[in-house]
Design an enzyme around this catalytic site. Structure first.
Site, PDB file in Angstrom:
ATOM      1  N   PRO A 164       8.227  -4.529  13.603  1.00  0.00           N
ATOM      2  CG  PRO A 164       8.248  -5.405  11.437  1.00  0.00           C
ATOM      3  CD  PRO A 164       9.132  -5.089  12.589  1.00  0.00           C
ATOM      4  CD  GLU A 197      12.992 -12.282   6.717  1.00  0.00           C
ATOM      5  OE1 GLU A 197      11.793 -12.462   6.931  1.00  0.00           O
ATOM      6  OE2 GLU A 197      13.421 -11.479   5.875  1.00  0.00           O
ATOM      7  NE  ARG A 241       8.034  17.238  20.089  1.00  0.00           N
ATOM      8  CZ  ARG A 241       8.096  18.489  19.676  1.00  0.00           C
ATOM      9  NH1 ARG A 241       9.168  18.917  19.065  1.00  0.00           N
ATOM     10  NH2 ARG A 241       7.080  19.303  19.868  1.00  0.00           N
ATOM     11  CG  ASP A 266       3.966  18.864  20.586  1.00  0.00           C
ATOM     12  OD1 ASP A 266       3.993  19.974  20.040  1.00  0.00           O
ATOM     13  OD2 ASP A 266       4.979  18.196  20.871  1.00  0.00           O
TER      14      ASP A 266
HETATM   15  N1  ADE Z   1      11.547  -2.627  11.902  1.00  0.00           N
HETATM   16  C1  ADE Z   1      11.085  -2.833  10.652  1.00  0.00           C
HETATM   17  N2  ADE Z   1       9.903  -2.223  10.472  1.00  0.00           N
HETATM   18  C2  ADE Z   1       9.598  -1.606  11.659  1.00  0.00           C
HETATM   19  C3  ADE Z   1       8.507  -0.844  12.110  1.00  0.00           C
HETATM   20  N3  ADE Z   1       7.460  -0.564  11.324  1.00  0.00           N
HETATM   21  N4  ADE Z   1       8.525  -0.394  13.381  1.00  0.00           N
HETATM   22  C4  ADE Z   1       9.561  -0.687  14.190  1.00  0.00           C
HETATM   23  N5  ADE Z   1      10.626  -1.407  13.818  1.00  0.00           N
HETATM   24  C5  ADE Z   1      10.655  -1.870  12.563  1.00  0.00           C
END
Ligand code: ADE
Length: 233
Positions: free
Chosen positions: A89, A116, A154, A169
């Site tokens: 994330p 984590e 794709r 697309d």
């Molecule tokens: N791992 C946990 N959340 C994620 C996300 N939003 N994007 C990529 N990998 C992740």
């Protein structure tokens, strides 16, 4: 194109890889996808892949001395090393532009995080391309890796039946508009009718209607997509 997926949960990918367009692309030899269970690189008797964070805190951290040798060994399985993508994330956001960039690679290694996250030194040593699929937290990077494979495949020539469909697309470089509304039979359902123009057989008019529909829809839902494109009154 070749994908090497490095994960603690290879079973997550099994259904995904054996269905639909992805299965067809693999069967046709357009795509090679290899799955590696990172736990095989844990050489102690408990197969430990993670440990408590130094300094304390919740959760567990994936160990650098397991993950780095795993990636290095998998790199050596092909003639040329691939670009290492880490799903996290904290990464740069996956957009169609990033998808187009990744689709230019011959080989991608997808490193899926859990818990984590990774010991920071995994990033220092491997310098992966850290990618997030959006501002929300998943239980792990596996679903994010599937999203990356799904969007990149794709764009591989021959994967889609109709070559033009990836070009038009939404979000692709040639198109910053959302897709137009689509209808099929029946012409009327519970009092809801198909727009007359689509039944007219007049292809010029139909194309005009579709273009207007795309613009109106984009303006109403995602006006920021029009920011760097021309939009007349
Ligand atoms: N791992 C946990 N959340 C994620 C996300 N939003 N994007 C990529 N990998 C992740």
């Amino acid at each position: 194109m070749r994908f090497d997926i490095l994960t603690l949960f290879p079973g997550i990918f099994e259904g995904y890889l054996s269905e639909s367009l992805l299965k067809d692309a693999i069967d046709k030899g357009l795509l090679e996808v290899n799955l590696y269970d990172m736990r095989l690189w844990a050489h102690d008797k408990h197969n430990t892949m993670d440990d408590r964070p130094f300094g304390g805190g919740p959760g567990m951290v994936l160990k650098v001395d397991r993950v780095v040798p795993c990636v290095e060994e998998v790199q050596s399985y092909a003639e040329r090393p691939g670009r290492v993508v880490m799903t996290t994330p904290q990464g740069r956001r996956l957009t169609q532009r990033v998808v187009e960039e990744l689709a230019c690679e011959e080989r991608l290694l997808l490193l899926c995080g859990r818990y984590e996250g990774f010991d920071r030194r995994v990033v220092d040593i491997l310098q992966p391309d850290e990618i997030s699929i959006g501002d929300y937290v998943l239980n792990g990077g596996e679903v994010a890796a599937e999203v990356i494979i799904d969007s990149v495949m794709r764009l591989i020539p021959g994967v889609l039946g109709d070559e033009s469909s990836a070009v038009v697309d939404s979000f692709s470089s040639g198109n910053r508009l959302l897709e137009e509304d689509q209808y099929t039979r029946p012409r009327e359902y519970r009092g809801w009718s198909v727009p007359e123009i689509l039944l007219s057989g007049d292809h010029g008019l139909i194309e005009k209607w579709r273009d207007l529909n795309r613009r109106e829809k984009t303006f109403a839902r995602r006006p920021e997509l029009l920011d760097d494109g021309p939009l007349d009154d």
